[in-house]
Motif scaffolding. Structure first.
Motif, PDB file in Angstrom:
ATOM      1  N   ASP A 233      16.699 -26.359  -6.890  1.00 42.92           N
ATOM      2  CA  ASP A 233      17.820 -25.658  -7.546  1.00 42.92           C
ATOM      3  C   ASP A 233      18.646 -26.559  -8.464  1.00 42.92           C
ATOM      4  O   ASP A 233      19.664 -26.126  -9.002  1.00 42.92           O
ATOM      5  CB  ASP A 233      18.767 -25.053  -6.487  1.00 42.92           C
ATOM      6  CG  ASP A 233      18.068 -24.019  -5.643  1.00 42.92           C
ATOM      7  OD1 ASP A 233      17.035 -23.502  -6.105  1.00 42.92           O
ATOM      8  OD2 ASP A 233      18.536 -23.760  -4.509  1.00 42.92           O
TER       9      ASP A 233
ATOM     10  N   THR B 243      31.798 -21.003  -7.535  1.00 39.09           N
ATOM     11  CA  THR B 243      33.190 -21.477  -7.457  1.00 39.09           C
ATOM     12  C   THR B 243      34.117 -20.650  -8.339  1.00 39.09           C
ATOM     13  O   THR B 243      35.206 -20.256  -7.915  1.00 39.09           O
ATOM     14  CB  THR B 243      33.248 -22.968  -7.862  1.00 39.09           C
ATOM     15  OG1 THR B 243      32.359 -23.683  -7.015  1.00 39.09           O
ATOM     16  CG2 THR B 243      34.636 -23.545  -7.716  1.00 39.09           C
TER      17      THR B 243
ATOM     18  N   LYS C  25      18.130 -35.535  -3.174  1.00 38.49           N
ATOM     19  CA  LYS C  25      19.203 -34.606  -2.748  1.00 38.49           C
ATOM     20  C   LYS C  25      19.201 -34.397  -1.247  1.00 38.49           C
ATOM     21  O   LYS C  25      18.205 -33.987  -0.661  1.00 38.49           O
ATOM     22  CB  LYS C  25      18.995 -33.233  -3.392  1.00 38.49           C
ATOM     23  CG  LYS C  25      19.814 -32.938  -4.602  1.00 38.49           C
ATOM     24  CD  LYS C  25      21.236 -32.516  -4.355  1.00 38.49           C
ATOM     25  CE  LYS C  25      22.063 -32.911  -5.565  1.00 38.49           C
ATOM     26  NZ  LYS C  25      23.367 -33.356  -5.358  1.00 38.49           N
TER      27      LYS C  25
ATOM     28  N   GLY D 200      27.183 -32.328  -6.936  1.00 35.64           N
ATOM     29  CA  GLY D 200      27.005 -32.645  -8.358  1.00 35.64           C
ATOM     30  C   GLY D 200      28.107 -33.549  -8.875  1.00 35.64           C
ATOM     31  O   GLY D 200      27.859 -34.496  -9.634  1.00 35.64           O
TER      32      GLY D 200
ATOM     33  N   ASP E   9      36.397 -32.231  -9.491  1.00 34.00           N
ATOM     34  CA  ASP E   9      36.282 -33.099  -8.308  1.00 34.00           C
ATOM     35  C   ASP E   9      35.828 -34.513  -8.666  1.00 34.00           C
ATOM     36  O   ASP E   9      35.872 -35.409  -7.818  1.00 34.00           O
ATOM     37  CB  ASP E   9      35.260 -32.518  -7.311  1.00 34.00           C
ATOM     38  CG  ASP E   9      35.839 -31.361  -6.496  1.00 34.00           C
ATOM     39  OD1 ASP E   9      37.071 -31.293  -6.346  1.00 34.00           O
ATOM     40  OD2 ASP E   9      35.047 -30.541  -5.998  1.00 34.00           O
TER      41      ASP E   9
ATOM     42  N   VAL F 279      23.249 -27.609  -2.202  1.00 35.56           N
ATOM     43  CA  VAL F 279      23.758 -27.278  -3.540  1.00 35.56           C
ATOM     44  C   VAL F 279      24.631 -26.016  -3.486  1.00 35.56           C
ATOM     45  O   VAL F 279      24.296 -25.046  -2.801  1.00 35.56           O
ATOM     46  CB  VAL F 279      22.562 -27.080  -4.510  1.00 35.56           C
ATOM     47  CG1 VAL F 279      23.023 -26.627  -5.888  1.00 35.56           C
ATOM     48  CG2 VAL F 279      21.770 -28.373  -4.617  1.00 35.56           C
ATOM     49  N   GLY F 280      25.771 -26.062  -4.209  1.00 39.35           N
ATOM     50  CA  GLY F 280      26.682 -24.906  -4.217  1.00 39.35           C
ATOM     51  C   GLY F 280      27.284 -24.676  -2.847  1.00 39.35           C
ATOM     52  O   GLY F 280      27.493 -23.548  -2.413  1.00 39.35           O
ATOM     53  N   ALA F 281      27.593 -25.770  -2.178  1.00 40.67           N
ATOM     54  CA  ALA F 281      27.986 -25.710  -0.774  1.00 40.67           C
ATOM     55  C   ALA F 281      29.441 -26.069  -0.524  1.00 40.67           C
ATOM     56  O   ALA F 281      29.891 -26.097   0.617  1.00 40.67           O
ATOM     57  CB  ALA F 281      27.088 -26.652   0.023  1.00 40.67           C
ATOM     58  N   GLY F 282      30.190 -26.409  -1.592  1.00 42.75           N
ATOM     59  CA  GLY F 282      31.580 -26.841  -1.408  1.00 42.75           C
ATOM     60  C   GLY F 282      31.675 -28.298  -0.997  1.00 42.75           C
ATOM     61  O   GLY F 282      32.740 -28.784  -0.622  1.00 42.75           O
ATOM     62  N   LEU F 283      30.536 -29.008  -1.078  1.00 41.70           N
ATOM     63  CA  LEU F 283      30.502 -30.402  -0.633  1.00 41.70           C
ATOM     64  C   LEU F 283      30.520 -31.379  -1.807  1.00 41.70           C
ATOM     65  O   LEU F 283      30.397 -32.588  -1.618  1.00 41.70           O
ATOM     66  CB  LEU F 283      29.258 -30.630   0.238  1.00 41.70           C
ATOM     67  CG  LEU F 283      29.257 -29.819   1.544  1.00 41.70           C
ATOM     68  CD1 LEU F 283      27.859 -29.757   2.160  1.00 41.70           C
ATOM     69  CD2 LEU F 283      30.244 -30.430   2.552  1.00 41.70           C
ATOM     70  N   GLY F 284      30.657 -30.843  -3.004  1.00 50.90           N
ATOM     71  CA  GLY F 284      30.863 -31.678  -4.196  1.00 50.90           C
ATOM     72  C   GLY F 284      29.671 -32.509  -4.626  1.00 50.90           C
ATOM     73  O   GLY F 284      29.842 -33.542  -5.284  1.00 50.90           O
TER      74      GLY F 284
ATOM     75  N   ASN G 283      27.510 -37.092  -7.662  1.00 51.33           N
ATOM     76  CA  ASN G 283      26.427 -37.725  -8.442  1.00 51.33           C
ATOM     77  C   ASN G 283      26.950 -38.196  -9.801  1.00 51.33           C
ATOM     78  O   ASN G 283      26.629 -39.300 -10.258  1.00 51.33           O
ATOM     79  CB  ASN G 283      25.271 -36.748  -8.687  1.00 51.33           C
ATOM     80  CG  ASN G 283      24.532 -36.313  -7.438  1.00 51.33           C
ATOM     81  OD1 ASN G 283      23.700 -35.422  -7.480  1.00 51.33           O
ATOM     82  ND2 ASN G 283      24.820 -36.916  -6.299  1.00 51.33           N
TER      83      ASN G 283
ATOM     84  N   ASN H 160      22.235 -31.171 -16.173  1.00 50.45           N
ATOM     85  CA  ASN H 160      22.487 -31.877 -14.921  1.00 50.45           C
ATOM     86  C   ASN H 160      23.724 -32.770 -15.094  1.00 50.45           C
ATOM     87  O   ASN H 160      23.888 -33.438 -16.114  1.00 50.45           O
ATOM     88  CB  ASN H 160      21.273 -32.736 -14.537  1.00 50.45           C
ATOM     89  CG  ASN H 160      21.434 -33.293 -13.134  1.00 50.45           C
ATOM     90  OD1 ASN H 160      22.325 -34.104 -12.868  1.00 50.45           O
ATOM     91  ND2 ASN H 160      20.601 -32.830 -12.228  1.00 50.45           N
ATOM     92  N   LEU H 161      24.574 -32.752 -14.086  1.00 52.90           N
ATOM     93  CA  LEU H 161      25.842 -33.503 -14.204  1.00 52.90           C
ATOM     94  C   LEU H 161      25.614 -35.013 -14.346  1.00 52.90           C
ATOM     95  O   LEU H 161      26.429 -35.710 -14.950  1.00 52.90           O
ATOM     96  CB  LEU H 161      26.747 -33.205 -13.006  1.00 52.90           C
ATOM     97  CG  LEU H 161      27.423 -31.836 -13.105  1.00 52.90           C
ATOM     98  CD1 LEU H 161      27.899 -31.342 -11.737  1.00 52.90           C
ATOM     99  CD2 LEU H 161      28.616 -31.896 -14.070  1.00 52.90           C
TER     100      LEU H 161
ATOM    101  N   PRO I   5      18.932 -28.613 -11.879  1.00 47.81           N
ATOM    102  CA  PRO I   5      18.248 -28.763 -13.175  1.00 47.81           C
ATOM    103  C   PRO I   5      18.012 -30.246 -13.502  1.00 47.81           C
ATOM    104  O   PRO I   5      18.776 -31.102 -13.072  1.00 47.81           O
ATOM    105  CB  PRO I   5      19.252 -28.158 -14.164  1.00 47.81           C
ATOM    106  CG  PRO I   5      20.591 -28.298 -13.498  1.00 47.81           C
ATOM    107  CD  PRO I   5      20.329 -28.173 -12.017  1.00 47.81           C
TER     108      PRO I   5
HETATM  109  N1  LIG Z   1      23.370 -33.579 -10.018  1.00 44.53           N
HETATM  110  C1  LIG Z   1      23.572 -32.342  -9.556  1.00 44.53           C
HETATM  111  N2  LIG Z   1      23.596 -32.106  -8.226  1.00 44.53           N
HETATM  112  C2  LIG Z   1      23.815 -30.846  -7.754  1.00 44.53           C
HETATM  113  N3  LIG Z   1      23.993 -29.776  -8.518  1.00 44.53           N
HETATM  114  C3  LIG Z   1      23.984 -29.948  -9.854  1.00 44.53           C
HETATM  115  C4  LIG Z   1      23.784 -31.232 -10.414  1.00 44.53           C
HETATM  116  N4  LIG Z   1      23.860 -31.099 -11.735  1.00 44.53           N
HETATM  117  C5  LIG Z   1      24.088 -29.802 -11.996  1.00 44.53           C
HETATM  118  N5  LIG Z   1      24.139 -29.096 -10.864  1.00 44.53           N
HETATM  119  C6  LIG Z   1      24.404 -27.634 -10.762  1.00 44.53           C
HETATM  120  O1  LIG Z   1      25.777 -27.481 -10.351  1.00 44.53           O
HETATM  121  C7  LIG Z   1      25.940 -26.338  -9.523  1.00 44.53           C
HETATM  122  C8  LIG Z   1      26.881 -26.666  -8.344  1.00 44.53           C
HETATM  123  O2  LIG Z   1      26.307 -27.631  -7.567  1.00 44.53           O
HETATM  124  P1  LIG Z   1      27.157 -28.504  -6.503  1.00 44.53           P
HETATM  125  O3  LIG Z   1      26.247 -28.798  -5.375  1.00 44.53           O
HETATM  126  O4  LIG Z   1      27.815 -29.642  -7.158  1.00 44.53           O
HETATM  127  O5  LIG Z   1      28.262 -27.437  -6.046  1.00 44.53           O
HETATM  128  P2  LIG Z   1      29.395 -27.550  -5.013  1.00 44.53           P
HETATM  129  O6  LIG Z   1      29.053 -28.515  -3.938  1.00 44.53           O
HETATM  130  O7  LIG Z   1      29.744 -26.150  -4.562  1.00 44.53           O
HETATM  131  O8  LIG Z   1      30.581 -28.120  -5.828  1.00 44.53           O
HETATM  132  P3  LIG Z   1      32.108 -28.141  -5.381  1.00 44.53           P
HETATM  133  O9  LIG Z   1      32.184 -28.565  -3.982  1.00 44.53           O
HETATM  134  O10 LIG Z   1      32.626 -29.192  -6.317  1.00 44.53           O
HETATM  135  O11 LIG Z   1      32.593 -26.739  -5.607  1.00 44.53           O
HETATM  136  C9  LIG Z   1      24.545 -25.890  -9.125  1.00 44.53           C
HETATM  137  O12 LIG Z   1      24.325 -24.667  -9.789  1.00 44.53           O
HETATM  138  C10 LIG Z   1      23.592 -26.940  -9.672  1.00 44.53           C
HETATM  139  O13 LIG Z   1      22.428 -26.376 -10.203  1.00 44.53           O
END
Ligand SMILES: Nc1ncnc2c1ncn2[C@@H]1O[C@H](COP(=O)(O)OP(=O)(O)OP(=O)(O)O)[C@@H](O)[C@H]1O
Ligand SMILES: C[C@](O)(CO)[C@H](O)COP(=O)(O)OP(=O)(O)OC[C@H]1O[C@@H](n2ccc(N)nc2=O)[C@H](O)[C@@H]1O
Length: 301
Positions: free
Chosen positions: A58, A183, A97, A108, A142, A101-106, A111, A65-66, A60
């Motif tokens: 999931d 988010t 990883k 991206g 964040d 991803v998209g878990a609120g754990l920051g 990274n 990608n960040l 990119p």
């Molecule tokens: N290096 C990366 N790592 C994870 N996700 C990334 C990255 N680059 C881009 N993304 C995209 O960013 C989105 C959010 O991913 P992330 O895991 O950072 O969310 P999150 O943990 O919910 O963030 P937050 O806790 O800051 O709300 C995803 O859709 C993912 O595809």
């Protein structure tokens, strides 16, 4: 030469939404800490240009990608201040990883922050920590926190950071229910009339800081985004109920969700909760892990 770095997850121990700005971003008052659980990044400087590879389906690997965006931002800024520098400005970053991803754990944001820090050091530290944090803010709210290091209090949209007293340690069990939360959708649905006031927590934080005592976060856990996320994603209500069954000392959703964390002062109880949750999670993408609070922001390995 390959350089390796650890890229930690974060949790929000409390999060109050205090206002909505004209640009529709929200001002917060939040206490964040990094965990000793996270991704592994490796930096290969023999590549021409910027490239990213990641072992998670999931995430990119293109210029969205960040990490890619962070490296590009860094090299652009670097070539502006050192236009005649002969050093080759290319890097291929591999992301292993572990943070859902998209878990609120920051994940991206972490990274991206680690990439900015590693590149800055590699290229002779041309930018101050403040400058890197400002650069990071362009990538996500964040990112400055991960550069600053924790535990830290964040205000504004997350860019005004203050060091917080060290935290009383807990065993942390984190549960990701396999659901990725958007988010922006959670923030859009915040009703500011319903968000709580921040005074009590602020006093507790200042008190601990003033007395030089570790801060016990147990009684401070609060997240204004939790009821909002639960309304949009009702499956989260069950997650809280399941985790509450382990009678932790504290329980909260982190960030905009979907992960929940439970705090235990008793390591055995934490182990039991971890084991049972791992055995009973029937969601194929669900993940459970154990962690501790992490201090500082130097994640080079
Ligand atoms: N290096 C990366 N790592 C994870 N996700 C990334 C990255 N680059 C881009 N993304 C995209 O960013 C989105 C959010 O991913 P992330 O895991 O950072 O969310 P999150 O943990 O919910 O963030 P937050 O806790 O800051 O709300 C995803 O859709 C993912 O595809
Ligand atoms: C929930 C937190 O993780 C708490 O630490 C952060 O506030 C959000 O961090 P993030 O996922 O990195 O989010 P960003 O990429 O910065 O923003 C995603 C979207 O969330 C909304 N957003 C984000 C941060 C903020 N303070 N107010 C907002 O309204 C905006 O719609 C923004 O477009």
């Amino acid at each position: 030469m390959i350089e390796r770095a650890f890229s930690p997850a974060k949790i929000n121990l409390f999060l109050y939404v205090t206002s909505r700005r004209d640009d529709r971003y929200h001002e917060l008052y939040t206490l964040m800490t990094c965990l000793d659980f996270g991704d592994r990044l490796s930096f290969d400087y023999t590549c021409p240009g910027v490239a990213v590879v990641c072992d998670h389906p999931d995430v990119p690997e293109d210029c969205t990608n960040l990490v890619h965006r962070a490296a590009t931002l860094f090299f652009d800024a670097f070539s502006r201040i050192k236009p005649f520098c002969k050093k080759k400005t290319g890097v291929c970053v591999s992301i292993h990883k572990k943070i859902p991803v998209g878990a609120g754990l920051g994940g991206g944001s972490s990274n991206a922050a680690v990439t900015l820090q590693v590149l800055n050091r590699r290229f002779g530290s041309p930018f101050s920590k403040q400058a890197l944090m400002a650069m990071g803010l362009k990538l996500g709210t964040d990112v400055p926190f991960f550069i600053h290091g924790g535990p830290a209090l964040a205000r504004g949209v997350g860019e005004q950071l203050l060091i917080c007293a060290p935290l009383l340690p807990y065993h942390v069990v984190v549960y990701f229910p396999g659901l990725s939360v958007r988010t922006s959708l959670v923030y859009e649905n915040v009703n500011l009339a319903l968000t709580k006031k921040v005074k009590t927590n602020n006093n507790a934080v200042l008190n601990a800081h003033g007395k030089g005592q570790p801060l016990d976060v147990k009684g401070l856990l609060h997240n204004d985004l939790e009821p909002v996320a639960c309304r949009i994603y009702p499956a989260l209500i069950r997650v809280r109920e399941d985790m509450a069954g382990f009678k932790p000392d504290g329980l909260l959703m982190t960030g905009s969700g979907s992960s929940y964390f439970a705090l235990f002062s008793d390591g055995l109880k934490a182990q039991q909760a971890f084991k049972l949750l791992s055995e009973t999670t029937d969601e194929p993408h669900g993940r459970v892990f154990m962690a501790s609070f992490l201090k500082g922001n130097d994640f080079t390995e």
